[in-house]
Write an enzyme that holds these catalytic residues in place. Sequence first.
Site, PDB file in Angstrom:
ATOM      1  N   ALA A  66     -26.919  28.783 -40.340  1.00 34.92           N
ATOM      2  CA  ALA A  66     -25.712  27.714 -40.547  1.00 34.92           C
ATOM      3  C   ALA A  66     -24.704  27.784 -39.170  1.00 34.92           C
ATOM      4  O   ALA A  66     -24.704  28.718 -38.570  1.00 34.92           O
ATOM      5  CB  ALA A  66     -25.196  27.863 -41.643  1.00 34.92           C
ATOM      6  N   GLY A 109     -29.401  30.414 -42.373  1.00 34.97           N
ATOM      7  CA  GLY A 109     -29.816  29.130 -42.888  1.00 34.97           C
ATOM      8  C   GLY A 109     -31.085  28.975 -42.090  1.00 34.97           C
ATOM      9  O   GLY A 109     -31.910  27.858 -42.759  1.00 34.97           O
ATOM     10  N   GLU A 112     -33.844  30.102 -44.442  1.00 40.36           N
ATOM     11  CA  GLU A 112     -33.732  29.368 -45.611  1.00 40.36           C
ATOM     12  C   GLU A 112     -34.322  28.076 -45.400  1.00 40.36           C
ATOM     13  O   GLU A 112     -35.140  27.790 -46.281  1.00 40.36           O
ATOM     14  CB  GLU A 112     -32.474  29.405 -46.207  1.00 40.36           C
ATOM     15  CG  GLU A 112     -31.523  30.681 -46.364  1.00 40.36           C
ATOM     16  CD  GLU A 112     -30.303  30.710 -46.547  1.00 40.36           C
ATOM     17  OE1 GLU A 112     -29.497  30.526 -45.635  1.00 40.36           O
ATOM     18  OE2 GLU A 112     -29.772  31.017 -47.768  1.00 40.36           O
ATOM     19  N   GLU A 132     -26.204  37.282 -42.867  1.00 43.71           N
ATOM     20  CA  GLU A 132     -24.884  36.553 -43.260  1.00 43.71           C
ATOM     21  C   GLU A 132     -24.112  37.619 -43.601  1.00 43.71           C
ATOM     22  O   GLU A 132     -22.749  37.596 -43.258  1.00 43.71           O
ATOM     23  CB  GLU A 132     -24.891  35.791 -44.522  1.00 43.71           C
ATOM     24  CG  GLU A 132     -25.860  34.399 -44.316  1.00 43.71           C
ATOM     25  CD  GLU A 132     -27.392  34.449 -44.474  1.00 43.71           C
ATOM     26  OE1 GLU A 132     -28.017  35.359 -44.297  1.00 43.71           O
ATOM     27  OE2 GLU A 132     -27.772  33.261 -44.691  1.00 43.71           O
TER      28      GLU A 132
HETATM   29  N1  CO8 Z   1     -23.803  28.912 -35.190  1.00 38.56           N
HETATM   30  C1  CO8 Z   1     -23.164  28.258 -34.163  1.00 38.56           C
HETATM   31  N2  CO8 Z   1     -23.289  28.631 -33.112  1.00 38.56           N
HETATM   32  C2  CO8 Z   1     -24.322  29.380 -32.686  1.00 38.56           C
HETATM   33  C3  CO8 Z   1     -25.365  30.068 -34.082  1.00 38.56           C
HETATM   34  C4  CO8 Z   1     -24.767  29.734 -35.078  1.00 38.56           C
HETATM   35  N3  CO8 Z   1     -25.427  30.336 -36.212  1.00 38.56           N
HETATM   36  N4  CO8 Z   1     -26.021  30.872 -33.285  1.00 38.56           N
HETATM   37  C5  CO8 Z   1     -26.025  30.714 -31.993  1.00 38.56           C
HETATM   38  N5  CO8 Z   1     -25.026  29.784 -31.729  1.00 38.56           N
HETATM   39  C6  CO8 Z   1     -24.665  29.410 -30.407  1.00 38.56           C
HETATM   40  C7  CO8 Z   1     -23.951  30.503 -29.447  1.00 38.56           C
HETATM   41  O1  CO8 Z   1     -22.538  30.551 -30.000  1.00 38.56           O
HETATM   42  C8  CO8 Z   1     -23.751  30.341 -28.125  1.00 38.56           C
HETATM   43  O2  CO8 Z   1     -22.959  29.149 -27.798  1.00 38.56           O
HETATM   44  P1  CO8 Z   1     -22.111  29.186 -26.545  1.00 38.56           P
HETATM   45  O3  CO8 Z   1     -23.107  29.236 -25.284  1.00 38.56           O
HETATM   46  O4  CO8 Z   1     -21.216  28.184 -26.709  1.00 38.56           O
HETATM   47  O5  CO8 Z   1     -21.349  30.640 -26.623  1.00 38.56           O
HETATM   48  C9  CO8 Z   1     -25.330  29.595 -27.996  1.00 38.56           C
HETATM   49  O6  CO8 Z   1     -25.820  29.360 -29.451  1.00 38.56           O
HETATM   50  C10 CO8 Z   1     -26.360  30.593 -27.561  1.00 38.56           C
HETATM   51  O7  CO8 Z   1     -26.202  31.945 -28.438  1.00 38.56           O
HETATM   52  P2  CO8 Z   1     -26.256  33.383 -27.853  1.00 38.56           P
HETATM   53  O8  CO8 Z   1     -25.516  33.363 -26.427  1.00 38.56           O
HETATM   54  O9  CO8 Z   1     -25.728  34.245 -28.921  1.00 38.56           O
HETATM   55  O10 CO8 Z   1     -27.819  33.789 -27.648  1.00 38.56           O
HETATM   56  P3  CO8 Z   1     -28.324  35.041 -27.796  1.00 38.56           P
HETATM   57  O11 CO8 Z   1     -29.869  34.920 -27.137  1.00 38.56           O
HETATM   58  O12 CO8 Z   1     -27.335  35.910 -27.114  1.00 38.56           O
HETATM   59  O13 CO8 Z   1     -28.399  35.442 -29.298  1.00 38.56           O
HETATM   60  C11 CO8 Z   1     -28.829  35.103 -31.582  1.00 38.56           C
HETATM   61  C12 CO8 Z   1     -29.359  34.865 -30.053  1.00 38.56           C
HETATM   62  C13 CO8 Z   1     -29.058  36.778 -31.875  1.00 38.56           C
HETATM   63  C14 CO8 Z   1     -29.428  34.335 -32.597  1.00 38.56           C
HETATM   64  C15 CO8 Z   1     -27.268  35.092 -31.585  1.00 38.56           C
HETATM   65  O14 CO8 Z   1     -26.964  33.659 -31.209  1.00 38.56           O
HETATM   66  C16 CO8 Z   1     -26.655  34.917 -33.180  1.00 38.56           C
HETATM   67  O15 CO8 Z   1     -26.710  36.270 -33.766  1.00 38.56           O
HETATM   68  N6  CO8 Z   1     -26.573  33.981 -33.869  1.00 38.56           N
HETATM   69  C17 CO8 Z   1     -26.059  34.147 -35.276  1.00 38.56           C
HETATM   70  C18 CO8 Z   1     -27.058  34.127 -36.182  1.00 38.56           C
HETATM   71  C19 CO8 Z   1     -26.415  34.327 -37.416  1.00 38.56           C
HETATM   72  O16 CO8 Z   1     -25.734  35.314 -37.926  1.00 38.56           O
HETATM   73  N7  CO8 Z   1     -26.885  33.501 -38.322  1.00 38.56           N
HETATM   74  C20 CO8 Z   1     -26.452  33.402 -39.812  1.00 38.56           C
HETATM   75  C21 CO8 Z   1     -25.490  32.178 -39.931  1.00 38.56           C
HETATM   76  S1  CO8 Z   1     -24.671  32.222 -41.448  1.00 38.56           S
HETATM   77  C22 CO8 Z   1     -25.583  31.330 -42.456  1.00 38.56           C
HETATM   78  O17 CO8 Z   1     -26.683  30.830 -41.925  1.00 38.56           O
HETATM   79  C23 CO8 Z   1     -25.571  31.127 -43.887  1.00 38.56           C
HETATM   80  C24 CO8 Z   1     -24.226  31.251 -44.346  1.00 38.56           C
HETATM   81  C25 CO8 Z   1     -24.135  30.924 -45.917  1.00 38.56           C
HETATM   82  C26 CO8 Z   1     -22.847  30.516 -46.247  1.00 38.56           C
HETATM   83  C27 CO8 Z   1     -22.457  30.118 -47.431  1.00 38.56           C
HETATM   84  C28 CO8 Z   1     -21.406  29.272 -47.599  1.00 38.56           C
HETATM   85  C29 CO8 Z   1     -21.395  28.228 -48.854  1.00 38.56           C
END
Ligand code: CO8
Length: 258
Positions: A66, A109, A112, A132
Amino acid sequence: MTDFDTILLGRKGRVGIITLNRPKALNALNSQLMREVVSAVEELENDSEIGAILVTGSDRAFAAGADIKEMQPKSYMDVYLDDFFSAWDRLAAARKPTIAAVAGYALGGGCELAMLCDILIAADTAKFGQPEIKLGVIPGIGGSQRLTRAVGKAKAMELCLTGRNMDAEEAERAGLVSRIVPAADLLDEALQTATTIAEMSLPVAMMAKEAVNRSFETTLTEGVRFERRVFHSTFATEDQKEGMAAFVEKRSPVFKHR
Ligand code: CO8
């Protein structure tokens, strides 16, 4: 087919293809993308020429979760009143078979979303996880439930509590994915599977999907009873007459999807 901003919608034969397309954000699932996927699913469900729906991302990411930047400022009231993420249930409720073709990250997400589909085919580059907890939240699109049903309690619990990822091999061993293919072949292989399904009788494929899904919702006795009733109802289709006649006449069936 409708044009969208965060996804591409296409078709190949009887297969509708939804490609997540926010490359700069690794296909992070924001509200717009969610709305667009749901609207594409509606369009494909209503198109009688479509027999299966393929959902895919890019080589680098199916979806990295997400959209954290969109979620960050939200309050409890925001997410509660919006019933945040509930719109994704529409994909789970699709009556046509759905296939996720996953390369690269399928996290949070993203994992999921892949699990909302009926069949999950992984590239050897795929990485699955529910990270998460590292953000101070828990899965919100069914991960704690569907991952547990797919891989069992021990592994689901470990993934949800530590946030570690699992690679494609581990995901296949655990039963999350139906098979692994080389990344370069992912789309072709997934499309071939989707096409095979789309060429079966559509109503019968829908019935088979409904019967398998029922196994997650009910007891064995009720599930078997449900299956038998649906099996009986396949005899009301033209395609059952055609399928069995074709076998007896030693030819390929020509299904009318009726
Ligand atoms: N959301 C927003 N932006 C993201 C996300 C994300 N989930 N993942 C990556 N990006 C963006 C980064 O911010 C980055 O943007 P920018 O260049 O502007 O800084 C761009 O994508 C590239 O990402 P990275 O530079 O981080 O790329 P890497 O190759 O270094 O790393 C990873 C890749 C390991 C995938 C890393 O991006 C990461 O850890 N991402 C987040 C993964 C994560 O935690 N996902 C779970 C999110 S929470 C969710 O899905 C459910 C929440 C449920 C909540 C319920 C509420 C009701």
